[in-house]
Scaffold this motif. Structure first.
Motif, PDB file in Angstrom:
ATOM      1  N   ARG A 136      -4.138  -5.772  -9.830  1.00 38.06           N
ATOM      2  CA  ARG A 136      -3.733  -5.628  -8.275  1.00 38.06           C
ATOM      3  C   ARG A 136      -3.135  -4.405  -8.384  1.00 38.06           C
ATOM      4  O   ARG A 136      -1.895  -4.209  -8.632  1.00 38.06           O
ATOM      5  N   PRO A 137      -3.891  -3.230  -8.739  1.00 44.12           N
ATOM      6  CA  PRO A 137      -3.123  -1.706  -8.939  1.00 44.12           C
ATOM      7  C   PRO A 137      -2.130  -1.424  -7.957  1.00 44.12           C
ATOM      8  O   PRO A 137      -1.116  -0.849  -8.267  1.00 44.12           O
ATOM      9  N   PHE A 138      -2.653  -1.383  -6.680  1.00 42.75           N
ATOM     10  CA  PHE A 138      -1.507  -0.881  -5.637  1.00 42.75           C
ATOM     11  C   PHE A 138      -0.486  -1.823  -5.568  1.00 42.75           C
ATOM     12  O   PHE A 138       0.790  -1.456  -5.308  1.00 42.75           O
ATOM     13  N   GLU A 139      -0.444  -3.145  -5.459  1.00 42.86           N
ATOM     14  CA  GLU A 139       0.456  -4.096  -5.305  1.00 42.86           C
ATOM     15  C   GLU A 139       1.505  -3.972  -6.525  1.00 42.86           C
ATOM     16  O   GLU A 139       2.487  -4.126  -6.589  1.00 42.86           O
ATOM     17  N   ARG A 140       0.839  -3.851  -7.943  1.00 40.01           N
ATOM     18  CA  ARG A 140       1.646  -3.608  -8.939  1.00 40.01           C
ATOM     19  C   ARG A 140       2.421  -2.483  -9.014  1.00 40.01           C
ATOM     20  O   ARG A 140       3.677  -2.438  -9.515  1.00 40.01           O
ATOM     21  N   LEU A 141       1.916  -1.227  -8.373  1.00 42.87           N
ATOM     22  CA  LEU A 141       2.622  -0.254  -8.081  1.00 42.87           C
ATOM     23  C   LEU A 141       4.065  -0.554  -7.135  1.00 42.87           C
ATOM     24  O   LEU A 141       4.953   0.074  -7.551  1.00 42.87           O
TER      25      LEU A 141
END
Length: 334
Positions: A136-141
């Motif tokens: 989950r790249p955006f959420e991990r960001l």
């Protein structure tokens, strides 16, 4: 017909015998409605399940994400939770200032998947099995940097943001490549992109920064003959054509938030709608008749020789009788 074949035929628009199903069960429901949960699971068993991680090395975490208090995940992100059964929020981001970027340490433990155990699990089941990881790249960001900071970063585009996104993305590629080398049937990724009526950022901005990453995730699945699924909450209509273009098989989205007529007109028969029944209004407040009508509406407008999975989320506020009625209606629709 096995669940694996049923789901595959649904994804390929090949006239499945019935609509496959999957219960998304939040800990809240298990705590508050254990008997009803047991009845639903027994009467309507899942066709889609996820493999256990089967890690050779356990990640370093602290606490429980679903009880009141503090939980630290495998990346070191600290979540604070007020309500039992519901995952909390990050209150103190790991990277509040860019000089703290060196704190980011992707959890290598999550890459130590015991592939032989995963393969054995797959061989012993007739279910359609998804990987035990969902990047989950955006959420991990947001977990690492904080949502407000991320929104400012996306507007200002500091070089450090590119570095952080690259670190997250390269790790996600390794994670998906690891699972693609097992016998699971599908890979999955997720990010919540929608508000009630629009995306969180402009579609053009999303296409420039995130679409290329998602395309690489899809390509990994395709290279190994796997199906590829995505989950995203909110109004995401403006990027659905892009998700189809990069080769996504199934999309879990809030279809009632977007609108069934709008989705039917443009996307029916082009992607599988992996749920869901309206959990903002219908599941917590709807009558049995309204639930049955909603299921008929979904299938009448989105089903085309497949393309619909009865994924229903049993989370905070939902009535257990409405979850049962939804699965019953889906079970009898064909």
């Amino acid at each position: 017909m096995t669940s694996r074949k049923l789901v595959t035929k649904t994804l390929e628009f090949d006239n499945p015998e019935r609509i496959p199903r999957q219960l998304w069960l939040l800990r809240w429901a298990e705590i508050n409605y254990p008997e009803q949960v047991s009845k639903i699971k027994t009467t309507f068993p899942d066709d889609i399940i996820s493999s256990p991680n089967f890690l050779k090395t356990s990640p370093q975490t602290f606490g429980d994400p679903y009880i009141s208090g503090t939980y630290k995940d495998e990346w070191g992100c600290e979540f604070y939770n007020k309500h039992e059964g519901i995952m909390g929020e990050v209150k103190s981001p790991l990277i509040q200032n860019w000089d703290e970027l060196s704190k980011v340490s992707p959890p290598s433990e999550m890459l130590t998947v015991d592939k032989e155990k995963v393969n054995r699990f797959c061989s012993e089941s007739e279910k359609f099995i998804l990987a035990g990881a969902a990047p989950r790249p955006f959420e991990r960001l947001q977990f690492l940097r904080g949502t407000e900071n991320v929104m400012l970063d996306l507007a200002m585009q500091p070089t450090e943001l590119e570095t952080l996104i690259g670190t997250i993305h390269q790790y996600n590629l390794k994670l998906l490549e690891t699972w693609a080398e097992t016998d699971v049937d599908g890979l999955m990724f997720m990010d919540d992109w929608g508000m009630q009526n629009s995306l969180l950022i402009s579609p053009d901005h999303w296409r420039r920064l995130f679409k290329p990453m998602y395309k690489e995730y899809v390509d990994i699945a395709r290279s190994k003959g796997k199906k590829i699924f995505m989950h995203s909450n909110g109004y995401i209509y403006d990027i659905m054509e892009d998700l189809i273009e990069i080769g996504l098989d199934a999309l879990s989205s809030q279809i009632f938030c977007i609108g069934l007529d709008k989705l039917s007109e443009k996307f029916r028969g082009r992607i599988t709608f992996w749920g869901e029944i309206d959990r903002q209004n219908l599941l917590p407040e709807g009558s049995s008749e309204q639930i049955r009508n909603a299921v008929e509406d979904i299938c009448g407008k989105l089903y085309k020789n497949g393309g619909v999975i009865a994924q229903v989320q049993f989370g905070p506020g939902a009535k257990p009788e409405n979850i049962y009625t939804a699965f019953e209606a889906f079970n009898n629709i064909l």
